[in-house]
Every structure is written in structure tokens, then in C-alpha cells.
Design a protein around this motif. Structure first.
Motif, short mmCIF file in Angstrom:
data_model
loop_
_atom_site.label_atom_id
_atom_site.label_comp_id
_atom_site.label_asym_id
_atom_site.label_seq_id
_atom_site.Cartn_x
_atom_site.Cartn_y
_atom_site.Cartn_z
N THR A 1 0.85 -1.19 0.00
CA THR A 1 0.00 0.00 0.00
C THR A 1 0.89 1.25 0.00
N MET A 2 0.26 2.38 -0.25
CA MET A 2 0.98 3.67 -0.19
C MET A 2 1.62 3.84 1.19
N GLU A 3 0.85 3.50 2.24
CA GLU A 3 1.34 3.67 3.61
C GLU A 3 2.59 2.81 3.85
N GLU A 4 2.54 1.57 3.37
CA GLU A 4 3.70 0.67 3.54
C GLU A 4 4.91 1.20 2.77
N ALA A 5 4.66 1.73 1.58
CA ALA A 5 5.77 2.27 0.78
C ALA A 5 6.42 3.43 1.55
N LEU A 6 5.60 4.28 2.16
CA LEU A 6 6.14 5.43 2.89
C LEU A 6 6.98 4.97 4.08
N GLN A 7 6.53 3.91 4.74
CA GLN A 7 7.28 3.36 5.88
C GLN A 7 8.67 2.88 5.42
N ILE A 8 8.68 2.20 4.27
CA ILE A 8 9.94 1.66 3.75
C ILE A 8 10.89 2.81 3.39
N LEU A 9 10.35 3.83 2.76
CA LEU A 9 11.20 4.99 2.39
C LEU A 9 11.79 5.62 3.64
N LYS B 1 -2.74 -10.24 -5.83
CA LYS B 1 -3.37 -8.98 -5.46
C LYS B 1 -2.33 -7.91 -5.14
N PHE B 2 -2.39 -6.83 -5.90
CA PHE B 2 -1.67 -5.61 -5.53
C PHE B 2 -2.73 -4.75 -4.84
N PRO B 3 -2.54 -4.42 -3.55
CA PRO B 3 -3.64 -3.79 -2.83
C PRO B 3 -4.09 -2.44 -3.38
N GLU B 4 -3.15 -1.65 -3.89
CA GLU B 4 -3.55 -0.37 -4.48
C GLU B 4 -2.45 0.17 -5.36
N ARG B 5 -2.85 1.19 -6.11
CA ARG B 5 -1.89 1.85 -6.96
C ARG B 5 -1.08 2.81 -6.10
N VAL B 6 0.24 2.76 -6.24
CA VAL B 6 1.09 3.70 -5.50
C VAL B 6 1.60 4.70 -6.54
N ALA B 7 0.80 5.72 -6.79
CA ALA B 7 1.09 6.65 -7.88
C ALA B 7 2.29 7.54 -7.53
N GLY B 8 3.18 7.70 -8.51
CA GLY B 8 4.41 8.46 -8.29
C GLY B 8 4.18 9.86 -7.73
N VAL B 9 3.30 10.61 -8.38
CA VAL B 9 3.09 12.01 -7.96
C VAL B 9 2.60 12.05 -6.51
N GLY C 1 17.31 -3.91 -10.17
CA GLY C 1 18.30 -3.72 -9.11
C GLY C 1 17.91 -2.63 -8.12
N ALA C 2 16.72 -2.07 -8.29
CA ALA C 2 16.29 -0.98 -7.41
C ALA C 2 16.00 -1.52 -6.00
N ASP C 3 16.04 -0.64 -5.02
CA ASP C 3 15.78 -1.04 -3.64
C ASP C 3 14.29 -1.19 -3.36
N LEU C 4 13.49 -0.42 -4.10
CA LEU C 4 12.03 -0.57 -3.98
C LEU C 4 11.39 -0.20 -5.31
N VAL C 5 10.48 -1.07 -5.77
CA VAL C 5 9.72 -0.78 -6.99
C VAL C 5 8.24 -0.88 -6.62
N VAL C 6 7.50 0.19 -6.88
CA VAL C 6 6.08 0.19 -6.49
C VAL C 6 5.19 0.23 -7.73
N PRO C 7 3.97 -0.32 -7.61
CA PRO C 7 3.08 -0.40 -8.77
C PRO C 7 2.37 0.93 -9.03
#
Ligand code: UDP
Length: 246
Positions: A15-23, A79-87, A58-64
Motif C-alpha cells: 500500500t501507499m502507507e507501507e511504501a512510505l514506511q519503507i522509504l 493482489k496488488f492492494p492499491e496503486r502507489v502513484a508516483g506524484v 536492481g532498485a531497492d524498492l519498486v512500487v506499482p
């Protein structure tokens, strides 16, 4: 977090939230981390460009980033839970940078655009630690590496188009002293107000590509990547999206 291969291109399901945690976690590790937001068009570009494919894989994180990736997952029961839009990701992460006081540098787009994007982010986000900006039309990278290093930026949003932006993070990230480098494509054009994002109803109907085409018919060749991606997914059947094996 599960990671998958989408037609041979790495992409995590989160999810977007999980991506933010990883960053946020990347910020505490003293090395540059490359982050890629991948949509169908980029998956197709990777099929033809081995260098780009290697950079993404080779990236450290790739999001959908794209409804097409979620659709491809569904075709294969994944299942990809949601779109993690770049902007959206870069605005949300910038909000956290204010709290963490991790300085941000914006690199890319035509002269004046990254500056305006930075001003707009500062209007939205109190205490945004904006360390500096630079346009993306330069010959010699060295002065820019030094400028970023001198700015003490920990995060770099780089909008030079692919694969130049991903290559930039890999080649110069360490010397520039950054910990997170995110390829943002044309996002500065959107954040600066020079280009508009599609209306919300079009985004919800997954018609953002149509909006872009109507605004810039010259993008037609790029939009064709979406049906090509869908055909390729259908042809690959259950193998189109499968668990990623390092
Ligand atoms: N750009 C740049 N320097 C260059 C070529 C392109 O800064 O030498 C910028 C361009 O102004 C735009 C972004 O890179 O803001 C590319 O956006 P696009 O949506 O085409 O990215 P892509 O989808 O190709 O990754």
C-alpha cells in the motif's frame, strides 16, 4: 511485503502507507537507495531496453504505479492492494520529510519548473526542508553532484525521464550523499502546474492515459504501450505475474 515479476520486471505488492514506511527506513541507512514507480509503459520499455530493466530490477524498492499493473496481477490471481502513484508518493513522502527534517533536492525538468514545483510543495507542507533545485538540461553532471552534496540533501527526486533518472541515482547517488533517490518522470511538470493531472473522475475510471493523450496527442506512441502490455500479459497467461526470485 511480497515482490513479483511482472513480465520480468520487479514490482512489490504494497500500500501507499507501507511504501512510505519503507522509504522512511531507507533514510536511516547510509547509502543511496533507488526507488522506482513502475507502470505498464515502463514494463514495456524494460522489454526493449536491457539497461533499464537491470536498473529497475536492481532498485531497492519498486512500487506499482498504474492500474495496468494491478490488472495484470488480477489476471494471475495476485493482489496488488492499491496503486502507489508516483506524484502522490512524492508529495506524501515530502510531508514526512518536514517532520523528519531530512533535506530534499529536486533535479530535473525544464529551467524554472523544479523551482516552481518546490515552491508549490512548500506552500502545501509546513517546514519542508527544501535543500535545493536544479533543472534537468545540463551537460556535465559533476557540478550538480557537488551542489547536491553541499546542500546536505538526503532525498533526491529526479525527473530526467527513464532510464536517465535511474542511471543518475546509481552513478552519482553516493557522491551526492543521498540516501533515497526517487525517479519521478514528468512529475515536476505536474507539481509546478505546467501540466495538469487528469480530473479525479477520470483517474477513478482508470482513464488517466486518455486524458494525457487528449492533452498531448504526440504521446500516442507511448499510449500504445498499454494495449501492447495487456496483450503480452494475456499471452503469458498465469506466468505474466509470478513471485520474484532474486
Ligand atoms: N527531462 C530533463 N532532461 C532531459 C530530458 C527530459 O529534465 O534531458 C525531463 C522533462 O522535462 C520531463 C521529464 O524529464 O519533465 C520526463 O518526463 P516523462 O514523463 O517523459 O518521463 P518518462 O515517462 O519518460 O520517464
Amino acid at each position: 511485503m511480497e515482490t513479483y515479476s511482472v513480465l520480468g520486471v520487479k514490482c512489490s505488492s504494497l500500500t501507499m502507507e507501507e511504501a512510505l514506511q519503507i522509504l522512511e527506513g531507507f533514510l536511516s541507512e547510509e547509502r543511496p537507495h533507488l526507488v522506482v514507480t513502475v507502470g505498464p509503459e515502463m514494463v514495456m520499455r524494460a522489454q526493449e531496453n536491457e539497461e533499464f530493466k537491470a536498473l529497475v530490477n536492481g532498485a531497492d524498492l519498486v512500487v506499482p504505479d498504474g492500474a495496468g499493473i494491478l490488472w495484470a496481477g488480477r489476471q494471475c490471481g495476485i493482489k496488488f492492494p492499491e496503486r502507489v502513484a508516483g506524484v502522490e508518493l512524492i508529495v506524501r513522502f515530502a510531508q514526512r520529510l518536514g517532520r523528519l527534517q531530512a533535506p530534499l533536492f529536486l533535479l530535473g525538468a525544464a529551467p524554472g519548473i523544479a523551482e516552481k514545483a518546490g515552491e508549490n510543495l512548500q506552500k502545501q507542507i509546513d517546514n519542508l526542508p527544501l535543500a535545493g533545485v536544479n533543472d534537468g538540461y545540463f551537460q556535465d553532471p559533476q557540478p550538480i553532484v557537488e551542489k547536491i552534496a553541499a546542500s546536505q540533501a538526503k532525498v533526491l527526486y529526479v525527473g530526467l525521464g527513464s532510464p536517465a533518472q535511474e542511471r543518475w541515482v546509481r552513478q552519482h547517488g553516493a557522491a551526492a550523499g543521498i540516501r533515497v533517490g526517487i525517479g519521478v518522470g514528468g512529475s515536476f511538470d505536474v507539481l509546478s502546474g505546467a501540466k495538469k493531472r487528469a480530473p479525479r473522475w477520470m483517474i477513478q475510471l482508470h482513464l488517466e492515459w486518455l486524458y494525457r493523450f487528449l492533452c498531448e496527442p504526440s504521446r500516442f506512441g507511448r499510449i500504445l504501450a498499454i494495449p501492447k502490455f495487456m496483450l503480452r500479459v494475456m499471452r503469458a497467461g498465469s506466468q505474466a505475474v509470478k513471485p520474484w526470485n532474486e
